[in-house]
Design a protein around this motif. Sequence first.
Motif, PDB file in Angstrom:
ATOM      1  N   ARG A 145     -21.074 -22.075  48.945  1.00 18.14           N
ATOM      2  CA  ARG A 145     -20.250 -22.077  50.164  1.00 18.14           C
ATOM      3  C   ARG A 145     -18.795 -22.372  49.833  1.00 18.14           C
ATOM      4  O   ARG A 145     -17.866 -21.898  50.511  1.00 18.14           O
ATOM      5  N   MET A 146     -18.545 -23.148  48.796  1.00 13.61           N
ATOM      6  CA  MET A 146     -17.164 -23.392  48.361  1.00 13.61           C
ATOM      7  C   MET A 146     -16.548 -22.110  47.804  1.00 13.61           C
ATOM      8  O   MET A 146     -15.392 -21.771  48.102  1.00 13.61           O
ATOM      9  N   TRP A 147     -17.328 -21.381  46.996  1.00 14.51           N
ATOM     10  CA  TRP A 147     -16.817 -20.139  46.429  1.00 14.51           C
ATOM     11  C   TRP A 147     -16.542 -19.106  47.513  1.00 14.51           C
ATOM     12  O   TRP A 147     -15.528 -18.391  47.465  1.00 14.51           O
ATOM     13  N   TYR A 148     -17.440 -19.018  48.498  1.00 20.69           N
ATOM     14  CA  TYR A 148     -17.217 -18.067  49.582  1.00 20.69           C
ATOM     15  C   TYR A 148     -15.916 -18.400  50.321  1.00 20.69           C
ATOM     16  O   TYR A 148     -15.174 -17.501  50.740  1.00 20.69           O
ATOM     17  N   THR A 149     -15.653 -19.688  50.499  1.00 20.29           N
ATOM     18  CA  THR A 149     -14.422 -20.107  51.179  1.00 20.29           C
ATOM     19  C   THR A 149     -13.190 -19.767  50.337  1.00 20.29           C
ATOM     20  O   THR A 149     -12.153 -19.365  50.871  1.00 20.29           O
ATOM     21  N   VAL A 150     -13.330 -19.912  49.018  1.00 24.02           N
ATOM     22  CA  VAL A 150     -12.225 -19.529  48.124  1.00 24.02           C
ATOM     23  C   VAL A 150     -11.928 -18.038  48.252  1.00 24.02           C
ATOM     24  O   VAL A 150     -10.770 -17.621  48.408  1.00 24.02           O
ATOM     25  N   PHE A 151     -12.988 -17.206  48.225  1.00 21.72           N
ATOM     26  CA  PHE A 151     -12.787 -15.758  48.312  1.00 21.72           C
ATOM     27  C   PHE A 151     -12.233 -15.355  49.678  1.00 21.72           C
ATOM     28  O   PHE A 151     -11.421 -14.419  49.776  1.00 21.72           O
ATOM     29  N   ALA A 152     -12.674 -16.030  50.726  1.00 19.10           N
ATOM     30  CA  ALA A 152     -12.129 -15.753  52.059  1.00 19.10           C
ATOM     31  C   ALA A 152     -10.632 -16.066  52.093  1.00 19.10           C
ATOM     32  O   ALA A 152      -9.839 -15.334  52.706  1.00 19.10           O
ATOM     33  N   GLY A 153     -10.236 -17.142  51.425  1.00 17.97           N
ATOM     34  CA  GLY A 153      -8.817 -17.490  51.363  1.00 17.97           C
ATOM     35  C   GLY A 153      -8.014 -16.466  50.587  1.00 17.97           C
ATOM     36  O   GLY A 153      -6.892 -16.115  50.979  1.00 17.97           O
ATOM     37  N   LEU A 154      -8.563 -15.982  49.484  1.00 20.05           N
ATOM     38  CA  LEU A 154      -7.863 -14.956  48.706  1.00 20.05           C
ATOM     39  C   LEU A 154      -7.651 -13.695  49.539  1.00 20.05           C
ATOM     40  O   LEU A 154      -6.582 -13.077  49.505  1.00 20.05           O
ATOM     41  N   ALA A 155      -8.685 -13.312  50.310  1.00 25.78           N
ATOM     42  CA  ALA A 155      -8.565 -12.121  51.163  1.00 25.78           C
ATOM     43  C   ALA A 155      -7.543 -12.350  52.279  1.00 25.78           C
ATOM     44  O   ALA A 155      -6.692 -11.488  52.543  1.00 25.78           O
ATOM     45  N   ALA A 156      -7.626 -13.512  52.940  1.00 28.18           N
ATOM     46  CA  ALA A 156      -6.716 -13.804  54.054  1.00 28.18           C
ATOM     47  C   ALA A 156      -5.261 -13.806  53.587  1.00 28.18           C
ATOM     48  O   ALA A 156      -4.389 -13.171  54.199  1.00 28.18           O
ATOM     49  N   PHE A 157      -5.005 -14.504  52.499  1.00 27.67           N
ATOM     50  CA  PHE A 157      -3.634 -14.559  51.992  1.00 27.67           C
ATOM     51  C   PHE A 157      -3.199 -13.199  51.445  1.00 27.67           C
ATOM     52  O   PHE A 157      -2.006 -12.878  51.426  1.00 27.67           O
ATOM     53  N   GLY A 158      -4.164 -12.397  50.996  1.00 31.88           N
ATOM     54  CA  GLY A 158      -3.838 -11.049  50.543  1.00 31.88           C
ATOM     55  C   GLY A 158      -3.324 -10.191  51.684  1.00 31.88           C
ATOM     56  O   GLY A 158      -2.351  -9.439  51.514  1.00 31.88           O
ATOM     57  N   PHE A 159      -3.961 -10.282  52.846  1.00 33.44           N
ATOM     58  CA  PHE A 159      -3.471  -9.524  54.003  1.00 33.44           C
ATOM     59  C   PHE A 159      -2.083 -10.024  54.425  1.00 33.44           C
ATOM     60  O   PHE A 159      -1.216  -9.228  54.791  1.00 33.44           O
ATOM     61  N   VAL A 160      -1.891 -11.343  54.388  1.00 37.22           N
ATOM     62  CA  VAL A 160      -0.570 -11.895  54.720  1.00 37.22           C
ATOM     63  C   VAL A 160       0.473 -11.355  53.746  1.00 37.22           C
ATOM     64  O   VAL A 160       1.559 -10.900  54.146  1.00 37.22           O
ATOM     65  N   TRP A 161       0.128 -11.383  52.484  1.00 36.50           N
ATOM     66  CA  TRP A 161       1.034 -10.898  51.435  1.00 36.50           C
ATOM     67  C   TRP A 161       1.368  -9.426  51.657  1.00 36.50           C
ATOM     68  O   TRP A 161       2.540  -9.018  51.579  1.00 36.50           O
ATOM     69  N   GLY A 162       0.355  -8.605  51.939  1.00 39.01           N
ATOM     70  CA  GLY A 162       0.583  -7.174  52.131  1.00 39.01           C
ATOM     71  C   GLY A 162       1.474  -6.890  53.321  1.00 39.01           C
ATOM     72  O   GLY A 162       2.398  -6.072  53.240  1.00 39.01           O
ATOM     73  N   ALA A 163       1.214  -7.578  54.437  1.00 42.22           N
ATOM     74  CA  ALA A 163       2.017  -7.359  55.643  1.00 42.22           C
ATOM     75  C   ALA A 163       3.475  -7.775  55.413  1.00 42.22           C
ATOM     76  O   ALA A 163       4.411  -7.056  55.796  1.00 42.22           O
ATOM     77  N   MET A 164       3.673  -8.915  54.780  1.00 48.82           N
ATOM     78  CA  MET A 164       5.029  -9.394  54.540  1.00 48.82           C
ATOM     79  C   MET A 164       5.761  -8.507  53.528  1.00 48.82           C
ATOM     80  O   MET A 164       6.958  -8.225  53.678  1.00 48.82           O
TER      81      MET A 164
END
Length: 221
Positions: A178-197
């Motif tokens: 569950r910790m790893w899944y949360t890490v990967f979710a964070g990488l994806a979320a920040f990736g979308f933020v990064w792409g939009a910006m």
Amino acid sequence: MKVKILAAMAGITLLVHQYMIWFYAPIAQSGPVQKIFYLHLPCSWWALVSFFVVFVASLLFLFSRKDVYDRVAGAVAELGVLFASLALVTGSVWARAEWGHWWLWDPKLTTALIMWYVYAGYLVLRNTPMGRDRKALVCAVLGIVAFLDVPLVFFAAKLWGSAHPDGLARQGSGMELRMWYTVFAGLAAFGFVWGAMALTRIRQLALQSRLEAMLVWDDAE
């Protein structure tokens, strides 16, 4: 992909990520302060990705001399410094709780700080009054040379040891799924933020370039 779609995906995934941080991921032995890790790691990764993109865009500019690559390098460098700043701040808060110190001069942290200063200097150079073509050329060279520090940051803990956990050794650190899944979710979320910006800033720089060209043309008349 349109900026609006990326921004919408960023908003949704950030909400999911926050839910996973506070209600899904278990609390580690170090207590709730460990939760900051789920912000620190995505910021660090996307900062490194940013600087890699600066490196590639700088190479492409030197070979092609197309302005679009200079704009990509400039826009993404700004994001890299922003995410690196967030990574340093969140890491410092975590270190104060875990180690009792805001900062340690060990190889991992020192190379990361050097990287931040180098790319902050890169941004200062981009805003220095200079001929456009000459500045783009100098920035491209610096964007390539500056990347030499990035692999050192990534492998510093493995090469020289560090109080900072080695990213590869973390696989055997006992983190639950569950910790790893949360890490990967964070990488994806920040990736979308990064792409939009990134897309937004690149378009801003393109419009700024067109406006400056029009002003020069008007002056010539």
